[in-house]
Motif scaffolding. Sequence first.
Motif, PDB file in Angstrom:
ATOM      1  N   LYS A 155      -9.358 -46.098 -12.674  1.00  0.00           N
ATOM      2  CA  LYS A 155     -10.714 -45.620 -12.422  1.00  0.00           C
ATOM      3  C   LYS A 155     -11.759 -46.698 -12.662  1.00  0.00           C
ATOM      4  O   LYS A 155     -12.926 -46.533 -12.290  1.00  0.00           O
ATOM      5  CB  LYS A 155     -11.018 -44.416 -13.308  1.00  0.00           C
ATOM      6  N   ASN A 156     -11.341 -47.818 -13.288  1.00  0.00           N
ATOM      7  CA  ASN A 156     -12.298 -48.859 -13.659  1.00  0.00           C
ATOM      8  C   ASN A 156     -12.046 -50.194 -12.971  1.00  0.00           C
ATOM      9  O   ASN A 156     -12.524 -51.224 -13.432  1.00  0.00           O
ATOM     10  CB  ASN A 156     -12.274 -49.053 -15.179  1.00  0.00           C
TER      11      ASN A 156
ATOM     12  N   LYS B 212      -8.931 -43.622  -3.278  1.00  0.00           N
ATOM     13  CA  LYS B 212     -10.378 -43.477  -3.080  1.00  0.00           C
ATOM     14  C   LYS B 212     -11.095 -44.825  -3.083  1.00  0.00           C
ATOM     15  O   LYS B 212     -12.272 -44.902  -2.735  1.00  0.00           O
ATOM     16  CB  LYS B 212     -10.966 -42.608  -4.199  1.00  0.00           C
ATOM     17  N   ASN B 213     -10.381 -45.882  -3.510  1.00  0.00           N
ATOM     18  CA  ASN B 213     -11.006 -47.190  -3.663  1.00  0.00           C
ATOM     19  C   ASN B 213     -10.665 -48.072  -2.466  1.00  0.00           C
ATOM     20  O   ASN B 213      -9.528 -48.530  -2.313  1.00  0.00           O
ATOM     21  CB  ASN B 213     -10.522 -47.843  -4.968  1.00  0.00           C
TER      22      ASN B 213
ATOM     23  N   LYS C 265     -11.867 -49.243 -19.424  1.00  0.00           N
ATOM     24  CA  LYS C 265     -12.980 -50.114 -19.030  1.00  0.00           C
ATOM     25  C   LYS C 265     -12.678 -51.561 -19.395  1.00  0.00           C
ATOM     26  O   LYS C 265     -12.907 -52.476 -18.594  1.00  0.00           O
ATOM     27  CB  LYS C 265     -14.272 -49.650 -19.703  1.00  0.00           C
TER      28      LYS C 265
ATOM     29  N   ARG D 137     -10.818 -43.930 -22.229  1.00  0.00           N
ATOM     30  CA  ARG D 137     -11.842 -44.416 -21.284  1.00  0.00           C
ATOM     31  C   ARG D 137     -12.323 -45.808 -21.700  1.00  0.00           C
ATOM     32  O   ARG D 137     -12.553 -46.680 -20.852  1.00  0.00           O
ATOM     33  CB  ARG D 137     -13.014 -43.429 -21.227  1.00  0.00           C
TER      34      ARG D 137
ATOM     35  N   LEU E  72      -4.241 -44.580 -16.157  1.00  0.00           N
ATOM     36  CA  LEU E  72      -5.043 -43.866 -15.158  1.00  0.00           C
ATOM     37  C   LEU E  72      -6.516 -44.230 -15.319  1.00  0.00           C
ATOM     38  O   LEU E  72      -7.249 -44.370 -14.326  1.00  0.00           O
ATOM     39  CB  LEU E  72      -4.843 -42.358 -15.299  1.00  0.00           C
ATOM     40  N   GLN E  73      -6.958 -44.413 -16.560  1.00  0.00           N
ATOM     41  CA  GLN E  73      -8.339 -44.820 -16.799  1.00  0.00           C
ATOM     42  C   GLN E  73      -8.603 -46.242 -16.298  1.00  0.00           C
ATOM     43  O   GLN E  73      -9.703 -46.566 -15.870  1.00  0.00           O
ATOM     44  CB  GLN E  73      -8.671 -44.715 -18.288  1.00  0.00           C
TER      45      GLN E  73
ATOM     46  N   GLU F  45      -5.585 -41.597  -7.254  1.00  0.00           N
ATOM     47  CA  GLU F  45      -6.889 -42.070  -7.703  1.00  0.00           C
ATOM     48  C   GLU F  45      -7.321 -43.311  -6.926  1.00  0.00           C
ATOM     49  O   GLU F  45      -8.465 -43.414  -6.480  1.00  0.00           O
ATOM     50  CB  GLU F  45      -6.835 -42.382  -9.205  1.00  0.00           C
TER      51      GLU F  45
END
Length: 252
Positions: free
Chosen positions: A109-110, A131-132, A84, A80, A105-106, A128
């Motif tokens: 998400k960032n 969704k963005n 970031k 994570r 994948l992290q 993933e």
Amino acid sequence: MFMEERKAKILEILESKNRVKVNELTEKLNVSESTIRRDLQDLEQEGLLKRTHGGAVKAENTGFEPTMAEKEEVYQEEKREIGKKAGELIQDNETIILDAGTTTLQIAKNIKAKNVTVLTNSMLIALELSKNKDVEVVVTGGYTRRETLSLVGPLTDQMLQRFKADKAFIGTNGITLQDGCTTPNMHEAHTKGIMIQSAKEVYIVADHSKFGKVCFSLIAKLDQIDAIITDKNIDRGIVEKFVQHGVEIICE
């Protein structure tokens, strides 16, 4: 006991029980914790064991590859953190290649930037990013590897070769100064290599446990990448060695 004798004893203990703690080794070998940790670091750099929190385990063979589910269970906080840091490097209007993997994948998400296009061979990353609303997703063709839920093969490679991205973020199973970045599966390695060739800037993303490990197939030598993004738990001695060889390490 001389250093080489001590290291040989450490490997002998590991051979018999697969895993050992630092405090156990200090007692058996009658040396300080700092001495044992230096020995373990040297042995890991040689690919003879893998350090863990508080100890070490036997080195896996070069062809071993954990499943996606197994990867998701380890070093979650570190991944994570890396995700970031990598996400902060992605800017508005850029085109990005995201390799399949739990660390990449992290990154997905960032992503906070606007109007970003992501090319990926990962079904999980594509899901993933769906969704963005600020990211357009392009998924490669190819055949599915169940172990990593990635798309690889000639169709994947042909698709990747048709694009030139601003940045690529590539996962790896092992990193050493001598052998560069490696992974167990040759098809994955080849696809990652094509991704590297298809990007202006290349970042390897890997938690600290990947350093000192060598796998079967070469992804890239270190002079083919721009930087390695890792977590803050990496040994500072390792960072210094890589920096001395001209490799940028992003770990803060």
